[in-house]
Motif scaffolding. Structure first.
Motif, PDB file in Angstrom:
ATOM      1  N   VAL A  94       0.909  -1.166   0.064  1.00 52.65           N
ATOM      2  CA  VAL A  94       0.003   0.052   0.182  1.00 52.65           C
ATOM      3  C   VAL A  94       0.858   1.274  -0.062  1.00 52.65           C
ATOM      4  O   VAL A  94       1.880   1.375   0.767  1.00 52.65           O
ATOM      5  N   THR A  95       0.683   2.084  -1.198  1.00 49.52           N
ATOM      6  CA  THR A  95       1.292   3.449  -1.059  1.00 49.52           C
ATOM      7  C   THR A  95       0.537   4.689  -0.847  1.00 49.52           C
ATOM      8  O   THR A  95      -0.815   4.441  -1.083  1.00 49.52           O
ATOM      9  N   VAL A  96       0.763   5.738  -0.462  1.00 54.18           N
ATOM     10  CA  VAL A  96      -0.081   6.922  -0.561  1.00 54.18           C
ATOM     11  C   VAL A  96       0.414   7.983  -1.065  1.00 54.18           C
ATOM     12  O   VAL A  96       1.851   8.200  -1.065  1.00 54.18           O
ATOM     13  N   SER A  97      -0.162   8.899  -1.648  1.00 54.89           N
ATOM     14  CA  SER A  97       0.371  10.092  -2.085  1.00 54.89           C
ATOM     15  C   SER A  97       0.903  11.161  -1.385  1.00 54.89           C
ATOM     16  O   SER A  97       1.525  12.005  -1.787  1.00 54.89           O
ATOM     17  N   ASP A  98       0.715  11.123  -0.110  1.00 59.35           N
ATOM     18  CA  ASP A  98       1.359  12.310   0.722  1.00 59.35           C
ATOM     19  C   ASP A  98       1.762  11.633   2.184  1.00 59.35           C
ATOM     20  O   ASP A  98       1.254  10.601   2.340  1.00 59.35           O
ATOM     21  N   SER A  99       2.972  11.961   2.424  1.00 64.39           N
ATOM     22  CA  SER A  99       3.596  11.418   4.011  1.00 64.39           C
ATOM     23  C   SER A  99       2.744  11.925   5.054  1.00 64.39           C
ATOM     24  O   SER A  99       2.635  11.173   6.037  1.00 64.39           O
ATOM     25  N   ASN A 100       1.963  13.142   4.939  1.00 62.88           N
ATOM     26  CA  ASN A 100       1.006  13.357   5.813  1.00 62.88           C
ATOM     27  C   ASN A 100      -0.301  13.007   5.520  1.00 62.88           C
ATOM     28  O   ASN A 100      -0.948  13.748   4.869  1.00 62.88           O
ATOM     29  N   ILE A 101      -0.769  12.166   5.939  1.00 62.42           N
ATOM     30  CA  ILE A 101      -1.942  11.381   5.633  1.00 62.42           C
ATOM     31  C   ILE A 101      -3.137  11.965   6.148  1.00 62.42           C
ATOM     32  O   ILE A 101      -3.414  12.150   7.589  1.00 62.42           O
ATOM     33  N   THR A 102      -3.915  12.206   5.297  1.00 63.58           N
ATOM     34  CA  THR A 102      -5.362  13.154   5.837  1.00 63.58           C
ATOM     35  C   THR A 102      -6.817  12.303   5.262  1.00 63.58           C
ATOM     36  O   THR A 102      -6.333  11.259   4.376  1.00 63.58           O
ATOM     37  N   GLY A 103      -7.766  12.862   5.268  1.00 61.49           N
ATOM     38  CA  GLY A 103      -8.937  12.195   4.742  1.00 61.49           C
ATOM     39  C   GLY A 103      -8.972  12.099   3.132  1.00 61.49           C
ATOM     40  O   GLY A 103      -9.570  11.399   2.364  1.00 61.49           O
ATOM     41  N   ASN A 104      -8.095  13.280   2.605  1.00 61.47           N
ATOM     42  CA  ASN A 104      -7.859  13.495   1.053  1.00 61.47           C
ATOM     43  C   ASN A 104      -6.644  12.625   0.391  1.00 61.47           C
ATOM     44  O   ASN A 104      -6.474  12.717  -0.571  1.00 61.47           O
ATOM     45  N   GLN A 106      -4.502   9.931  -1.439  1.00 63.38           N
ATOM     46  CA  GLN A 106      -5.150   8.962  -2.182  1.00 63.38           C
ATOM     47  C   GLN A 106      -3.994   7.680  -1.856  1.00 63.38           C
ATOM     48  O   GLN A 106      -2.986   7.615  -1.373  1.00 63.38           O
ATOM     49  N   GLN A 107      -4.784   6.577  -1.775  1.00 61.36           N
ATOM     50  CA  GLN A 107      -4.074   5.074  -1.720  1.00 61.36           C
ATOM     51  C   GLN A 107      -3.910   4.496  -2.898  1.00 61.36           C
ATOM     52  O   GLN A 107      -4.894   4.362  -3.904  1.00 61.36           O
ATOM     53  N   PHE A 108      -2.707   3.863  -2.877  1.00 60.09           N
ATOM     54  CA  PHE A 108      -2.678   3.296  -4.217  1.00 60.09           C
ATOM     55  C   PHE A 108      -1.862   1.902  -3.893  1.00 60.09           C
ATOM     56  O   PHE A 108      -1.765   1.386  -2.640  1.00 60.09           O
ATOM     57  N   PRO A 508      -5.527  -0.117 -13.175  1.00 58.85           N
ATOM     58  CA  PRO A 508      -4.293   0.362 -13.220  1.00 58.85           C
ATOM     59  C   PRO A 508      -4.244   1.522 -13.544  1.00 58.85           C
ATOM     60  O   PRO A 508      -4.999   2.125 -14.439  1.00 58.85           O
ATOM     61  N   VAL A 509      -3.107   2.330 -12.813  1.00 62.00           N
ATOM     62  CA  VAL A 509      -2.860   3.514 -13.291  1.00 62.00           C
ATOM     63  C   VAL A 509      -1.178   3.479 -13.652  1.00 62.00           C
ATOM     64  O   VAL A 509      -0.395   2.497 -13.192  1.00 62.00           O
ATOM     65  N   SER A 510      -0.665   4.633 -14.106  1.00 56.88           N
ATOM     66  CA  SER A 510       0.762   4.651 -14.574  1.00 56.88           C
ATOM     67  C   SER A 510       1.509   4.628 -13.278  1.00 56.88           C
ATOM     68  O   SER A 510       1.065   5.270 -12.195  1.00 56.88           O
ATOM     69  N   GLY A 511       2.654   4.036 -13.500  1.00 56.58           N
ATOM     70  CA  GLY A 511       3.721   4.055 -12.301  1.00 56.58           C
ATOM     71  C   GLY A 511       3.600   2.553 -11.573  1.00 56.58           C
ATOM     72  O   GLY A 511       3.974   2.455 -10.464  1.00 56.58           O
ATOM     73  N   ASN A 512       2.986   1.442 -12.463  1.00 59.16           N
ATOM     74  CA  ASN A 512       2.916   0.341 -11.900  1.00 59.16           C
ATOM     75  C   ASN A 512       1.907   0.186 -10.290  1.00 59.16           C
ATOM     76  O   ASN A 512       2.430  -0.377  -9.515  1.00 59.16           O
ATOM     77  N   LEU A 513       0.891   1.019 -10.560  1.00 60.14           N
ATOM     78  CA  LEU A 513       0.096   1.266  -9.236  1.00 60.14           C
ATOM     79  C   LEU A 513      -1.492   0.795  -9.588  1.00 60.14           C
ATOM     80  O   LEU A 513      -1.888   0.779 -10.824  1.00 60.14           O
ATOM     81  N   TYR A 514      -2.309   0.362  -8.725  1.00 63.39           N
ATOM     82  CA  TYR A 514      -3.735   0.276  -8.893  1.00 63.39           C
ATOM     83  C   TYR A 514      -4.328   1.002  -8.093  1.00 63.39           C
ATOM     84  O   TYR A 514      -3.930   1.624  -7.076  1.00 63.39           O
ATOM     85  N   ARG A 515      -5.583   1.424  -8.448  1.00 62.65           N
ATOM     86  CA  ARG A 515      -6.782   2.012  -7.728  1.00 62.65           C
ATOM     87  C   ARG A 515      -7.792   1.157  -7.305  1.00 62.65           C
ATOM     88  O   ARG A 515      -8.177   0.439  -8.359  1.00 62.65           O
ATOM     89  N   GLN A 516      -8.705   1.299  -6.342  1.00 58.21           N
ATOM     90  CA  GLN A 516      -9.641   0.201  -5.843  1.00 58.21           C
ATOM     91  C   GLN A 516     -10.766   0.934  -6.743  1.00 58.21           C
ATOM     92  O   GLN A 516     -10.971   1.920  -7.216  1.00 58.21           O
ATOM     93  N   THR A 517     -11.657   0.143  -7.263  1.00 58.73           N
ATOM     94  CA  THR A 517     -13.027   0.123  -7.806  1.00 58.73           C
ATOM     95  C   THR A 517     -14.282  -0.595  -7.041  1.00 58.73           C
ATOM     96  O   THR A 517     -13.953  -1.284  -6.056  1.00 58.73           O
ATOM     97  N   ASP A 518     -15.258  -0.202  -7.561  1.00 58.72           N
ATOM     98  CA  ASP A 518     -16.578  -0.852  -6.930  1.00 58.72           C
ATOM     99  C   ASP A 518     -16.347  -2.394  -7.217  1.00 58.72           C
ATOM    100  O   ASP A 518     -16.605  -3.124  -6.378  1.00 58.72           O
ATOM    101  N   GLN A 519     -15.799  -2.692  -8.380  1.00 58.56           N
ATOM    102  CA  GLN A 519     -15.488  -4.370  -8.563  1.00 58.56           C
ATOM    103  C   GLN A 519     -14.712  -4.727  -7.778  1.00 58.56           C
ATOM    104  O   GLN A 519     -14.991  -5.975  -7.341  1.00 58.56           O
ATOM    105  N   SER A 520     -13.530  -4.135  -7.509  1.00 56.80           N
ATOM    106  CA  SER A 520     -12.628  -4.726  -6.404  1.00 56.80           C
ATOM    107  C   SER A 520     -12.980  -4.951  -5.036  1.00 56.80           C
ATOM    108  O   SER A 520     -12.561  -5.869  -4.500  1.00 56.80           O
ATOM    109  N   GLY A 521     -13.785  -4.171  -4.824  1.00 57.86           N
ATOM    110  CA  GLY A 521     -14.290  -3.939  -3.448  1.00 57.86           C
ATOM    111  C   GLY A 521     -13.220  -3.209  -2.480  1.00 57.86           C
ATOM    112  O   GLY A 521     -12.229  -2.819  -2.957  1.00 57.86           O
TER     113      GLY A 521
END
Length: 583
Positions: A94-104, A106-108, A508-521
């Motif tokens: 699991v990776t995140v878009s910002d080191s300071n984690i808030t409600g906004n 993003q998780q990858f 799938p998104v660029s950078g060898n990452l994935y995002r969750q979807t409704d289908q993935s759960g």
């Protein structure tokens, strides 16, 4: 008209085969992409309503669906970076878009575990996202399971920890001659409350050993640490008081001790270790500087330098327990050092074999003719008194010597001892006390006494000085383990592993990452290696699951299918042209 249906089918064939070739090309382009999962095309028949029943058939053509093979494990390729990580099994980093984690934030999610430390100490992915983990205590306990954070190493340090425990493992040679205590020395003073004067004589002799350690039968040493991380060397010297009974004395340089002179050895504690007939350790004592016995087997050390007092538990191993005579009782009974009785012990098994009850009182007697004998149960509580055979004692003794009586008692007499000329009891009655087993009670996992050369098996202490982080590794359970310059290792973080009900549905998104979807759960955050969750492999990367030979085969088949679809279109075109030419 069915010709138009055939034309449409050919057109759909061109479309899906073109897309299939696009999938093949994407697979081949990513043959070396870390963590890449090959895509595959599933073809499906398209059916028009007129083709469901009746006598008229109208071609519907072909459709397709592109599926990413998320469930296929890629091979692992070793690297020379400990922060290159691979997953063996089910799950995603699991990776995140910002080191300071808030409600906004993003998780990858990714299987491509190429991480490296940035200038702020964060472990970052090649996509510039931050690796997510739970901060842990040094023993691996997760501090806050509900709030994982970006793994950060720059602020991590190893503060000093004072030594609080010393585990000793050694063999003391049973064949060693008894130490000749000097009963003419001035007893050490001042003694603690309740400590008999003869203990002062023992301490004075041990101080002589500290001043000249060459007198010791054996010495072990270890480095200790105070509360500020300063190191101090402590030695433990052993002298044999009698068969199965040894004294030890712990000492350090005076410069390390409050109000003592540097360059001189200073006693910081002492005690005894008693052994069974088979060489296993039976009992131990720990005495403070003033001779007071510690109920917790701890030394109190007044380190210099304005640091906290050191409290060190001395552990000579798991004790078998059994019957022993307290030195204070021997002193009070007049059967101790100043009278020449250096050691009186009882062998539980030998006493039982002699048919006596060693928990009842003993008396030491002179026969008036240079001999000693021992009486058990003098009051006849259990069928006594039981009198041992008499042992004639050489007069005077030229060296300390142990004499074993046939009721299980052994007495070590100092050199120069002479049996009292008058027949009768010497001193007062003495009664053995029972020592409970300690730990497993095996008696052979620490200090033992066998007839082989003195040797140190181990000397372990639990303190260390302060240190900075030297490198990190990640174990298979996902613990980020730091190795520090002081030799200490600590668990710092535990990586979060995400699992999904339907990982094929990830976007799938660029950078060898994935995002969750409704289908993935929704992702389930789990610990590595628990249940069906993947384990972590450090110093490795998961390779692409693309098989070049298989993709080349698919390319040929796709090309043929595309040609066939184009042939359908050209054939229908010719047939329509024939219809237009009818007159």
């Amino acid at each position: 008209m069915s010709l138009y249906g055939a034309l449409g089918a050919g057109v759909t064939g061109l479309g899906v085969q073109g897309e299939a070739l696009s999938v093949v090309s994407d697979n081949l382009a990513n043959v070396n992409t870390v963590g890449y999962k090959r895509n595959r095309v599933l073809f499906e028949q398209l059916v028009t309503s007129s083709g469901l029943s009746g006598t008229t058939f109208n071609a519907g053509g072909v459709g397709n669906d592109v599926i990413r093979s998320q469930g296929v494990q890629g091979s692992l390729n070793s690297t020379d970076r400990t922060t290159d990580l691979a997953l063996s099994g089910n799950g995603f980093f699991v990776t995140v878009s910002d080191s300071n984690i808030t409600g906004n934030t993003q998780q990858f999610y990714t299987r491509a575990g190429a991480f490296g430390e940035d200038n702020l100490g964060f472990l970052r992915h090649t996509s510039n996202t931050y690796l997510l983990g739970w901060r842990t205590d040094s023993d691996g306990t997760i501090q806050d399971l509900q709030n994982p954070e970006a793994v950060e190493l720059q602020s991590v340090g190893s503060s000093a920890r004072a030594t609080t425990r010393l585990d000793l493992g050694a063999n003391l040679n049973a064949a060693t001659a008894n130490f000749n205590f000097d009963t003419g020395l001035a007893p050490y003073a001042p003694l603690g409350p309740g400590v008999g004067p003869d203990q002062g004589l023992i301490l004075a002799n041990l101080d002589a050993v500290v001043a000249d350690p060459t007198q010791a039968d054996f010495i072990t040493s270890s480095r200790f640490f105070d509360s500020q991380g300063e190191s101090h060397d402590i030695s433990v010297a052993y002298v044999k008081r009698g068969d199965n009974m040894w004294d030890y004395v712990a000492f350090a340089d005076g410069g390390d001790i409050v109000n003592q002179a540097a360059g001189t050895n200073v006693r910081i504690g002492s005690g005894t270790v008693e052994f069974n007939a088979d060489g296993s350790i039976k009992a131990q004592t720990v005495r403070a500087i003033d001779g007071t016995i510690s109920a917790t087997n701890e030394l109190q050390v007044e380190w210099s330098g304005g640091v906290d007092q050191g409290t060190i538990n001395l552990n000579f191993g798991d004790l078998t327990g059994g019957l022993s005579f307290a030195e204070s009782d021997l002193d009070a009974a007049g059967l101790y050092a100043s009278e020449g009785y250096m050691s009186i012990i009882v062998d539980d098994q030998a006493a039982a074999d002699a048919g006596i009850d060693p928990t009842l009182p003993f008396q030491v007697h002179s026969d008036g003719a240079g001999g000693l004998f021992v009486v058990n149960d003098p009051a006849g509580v259990n069928g006594g008194p039981y009198t041992s055979s008499t042992i004639n004692i050489p007069t005077p003794l030229l060296e300390a010597q142990t004499f074993e009586f046939d009721n299980g008692m052994s007495i070590t007499l100092d050199d120069g001892y002479a049996v009292p000329a008058a027949a009768g009891q010497i001193g007062a009655n003495i009664t053995a006390v029972n020592n409970d087993p300690i730990g497993t009670g095996v008696g052979t996992d620490g200090v033992v006494q066998f007839s082989s050369p003195n040797n140190t098996r181990f000397v372990n202490q639990n303190g260390f000085g302060s240190g900075t982080l030297a490198n990190v590794t990640v174990d298979e359970e996902g613990f980020v383990v730091g190795a520090f310059t002081n030799g200490e290792t600590q668990k710092l973080f535990k990586l979060v592993i995400a699992v999904f009900q339907d990982p094929v549905g990830l976007d799938p998104v660029s950078g060898n990452l994935y995002r969750q979807t409704d289908q993935s759960g929704e992702p389930l955050f789990k610990e590595a290696g628990i249940g069906n969750t993947a384990t972590v492999v450090s110093g490795a990367l998961e390779q692409s699951t693309v098989d070049i030979a298989n993709e080349f085969s698919n390319m040929i088949v796709t090309q043929r299918a595309f040609s066939a679809s184009s042939k359908i279109i050209s054939t229908v075109d010719q047939m329509l042209a024939e219809l237009l030419n009818l007159r």
